[in-house]
Scaffold this motif. Structure first.
Motif, mmCIF file in Angstrom:
data_model
loop_
_atom_site.group_PDB
_atom_site.id
_atom_site.type_symbol
_atom_site.label_atom_id
_atom_site.label_comp_id
_atom_site.label_asym_id
_atom_site.label_seq_id
_atom_site.Cartn_x
_atom_site.Cartn_y
_atom_site.Cartn_z
ATOM 1 N N SER A 17 -10.065 -7.770 11.926
ATOM 2 C CA SER A 17 -11.024 -6.682 11.707
ATOM 3 C C SER A 17 -11.770 -6.357 12.992
ATOM 4 C CB SER A 17 -12.047 -7.085 10.638
ATOM 5 O OG SER A 17 -11.422 -7.339 9.404
ATOM 6 N N ARG A 19 -15.203 -3.501 14.142
ATOM 7 C CA ARG A 19 -16.134 -2.455 13.737
ATOM 8 C C ARG A 19 -16.495 -1.620 14.953
ATOM 9 N NH1 ARG A 19 -22.178 -2.326 11.029
ATOM 10 N NH2 ARG A 19 -22.829 -2.912 13.145
ATOM 11 N N TYR A 61 -10.353 10.141 4.463
ATOM 12 C CA TYR A 61 -9.590 9.234 5.316
ATOM 13 C C TYR A 61 -8.150 9.699 5.437
ATOM 14 C CZ TYR A 61 -13.491 6.046 4.443
ATOM 15 O OH TYR A 61 -14.740 5.484 4.367
ATOM 16 N N VAL A 65 -4.889 4.900 6.610
ATOM 17 C CA VAL A 65 -5.976 3.927 6.719
ATOM 18 C C VAL A 65 -6.748 3.744 5.419
ATOM 19 C CG1 VAL A 65 -6.218 4.508 9.160
ATOM 20 C CG2 VAL A 65 -7.778 5.530 7.483
ATOM 21 N N ARG A 68 -8.299 0.425 3.889
ATOM 22 C CA ARG A 68 -8.471 -0.555 4.967
ATOM 23 C C ARG A 68 -9.678 -0.235 5.851
ATOM 24 N NH1 ARG A 68 -4.753 -0.972 8.871
ATOM 25 N NH2 ARG A 68 -4.059 1.200 8.718
ATOM 26 N N PHE A 69 -9.944 1.046 6.070
ATOM 27 C CA PHE A 69 -11.043 1.471 6.931
ATOM 28 C C PHE A 69 -12.176 2.041 6.076
ATOM 29 C CE2 PHE A 69 -8.485 2.534 11.045
ATOM 30 C CZ PHE A 69 -7.883 1.288 10.986
ATOM 31 N N LEU A 82 -17.373 2.555 11.947
ATOM 32 C CA LEU A 82 -16.039 2.527 11.356
ATOM 33 C C LEU A 82 -15.615 1.064 11.230
ATOM 34 C CD1 LEU A 82 -13.608 4.218 10.347
ATOM 35 C CD2 LEU A 82 -12.656 4.006 12.660
ATOM 36 N N GLN A 83 -15.635 0.562 10.009
ATOM 37 C CA GLN A 83 -15.187 -0.801 9.739
ATOM 38 C C GLN A 83 -13.683 -0.767 9.502
ATOM 39 O OE1 GLN A 83 -16.969 -3.770 9.709
ATOM 40 N NE2 GLN A 83 -14.949 -4.715 9.477
ATOM 41 N N MET A 84 -12.964 -1.515 10.320
ATOM 42 C CA MET A 84 -11.505 -1.516 10.240
ATOM 43 C C MET A 84 -11.029 -2.910 9.856
ATOM 44 S SD MET A 84 -10.580 0.815 13.584
ATOM 45 C CE MET A 84 -11.102 -0.433 14.747
ATOM 46 N N LEU A 87 -6.042 -4.847 10.027
ATOM 47 C CA LEU A 87 -5.481 -4.039 11.102
ATOM 48 C C LEU A 87 -3.999 -4.326 11.310
ATOM 49 C CD1 LEU A 87 -8.522 -4.142 13.492
ATOM 50 C CD2 LEU A 87 -7.390 -2.053 12.720
ATOM 51 N N ASP A 91 -2.063 0.580 14.357
ATOM 52 C CA ASP A 91 -3.428 1.094 14.528
ATOM 53 C C ASP A 91 -3.838 1.095 15.995
ATOM 54 O OD1 ASP A 91 -4.322 -0.685 11.543
ATOM 55 O OD2 ASP A 91 -4.003 1.474 11.745
#
Length: 122
Positions: A17, A19, A61, A65, A68-69, A82-84, A87, A91
């Motif tokens: 992850s 951010r 979105y 993504v 997931r995001f 943006l919390q990802m 991954l 990406d």
């Protein structure tokens, strides 16, 4: 004039992850919407929309993504996050923050950040 400063990119293993943050500063303005775009290699590839959030908090979105995001914003700080999660190597890209801004005269403008590299290793 508005400046956007991005942070939070880096190198992460697949499944990890990150951010990203995008902080806006400058003269009197209101941010209508924040968005994150990404541009994958090669550099000539088209920039694609990853996620966007309105002033009211509505989000959209890219299909790639969804789930997931997560995009959020703190209006008091003029900042978007943006919390990802989860991954994937696909990406990997340079991520750009975009802000659609209205100034005190009602003029709308788009501003871009400088970009932050996200690299996901397999």
């Amino acid at each position: 004039q508005v400046q956007l400063v991005e942070s939070g990119g880096g190198l992460v293993q697949a499944g990890g992850s990150l951010r990203l943050s995008c902080a806006a500063s400058g003269s009197t303005f209101t941010i209508n919407a924040f968005a994150w775009y990404r541009q994958r290699q090669p550099p000539g590839k088209q920039r694609e929309l990853v996620a966007a959030i309105s002033s009211g908090g509505s989000t959209k979105y890219a299909d790639s993504v969804k789930g997931r995001f997560t995009l959020s914003r703190d209006n008091a700080k003029n900042t978007a996050y943006l919390q990802m999660n989860s991954l994937k190597p696909e990406d990997t890209a340079v991520y750009y923050c975009n802000a659609n801004v209205v100034d005190d005269l009602g003029t709308k403008s788009d501003y871009w950040g400088q970009g932050t590299q996200v690299t996901v290793s397999s």
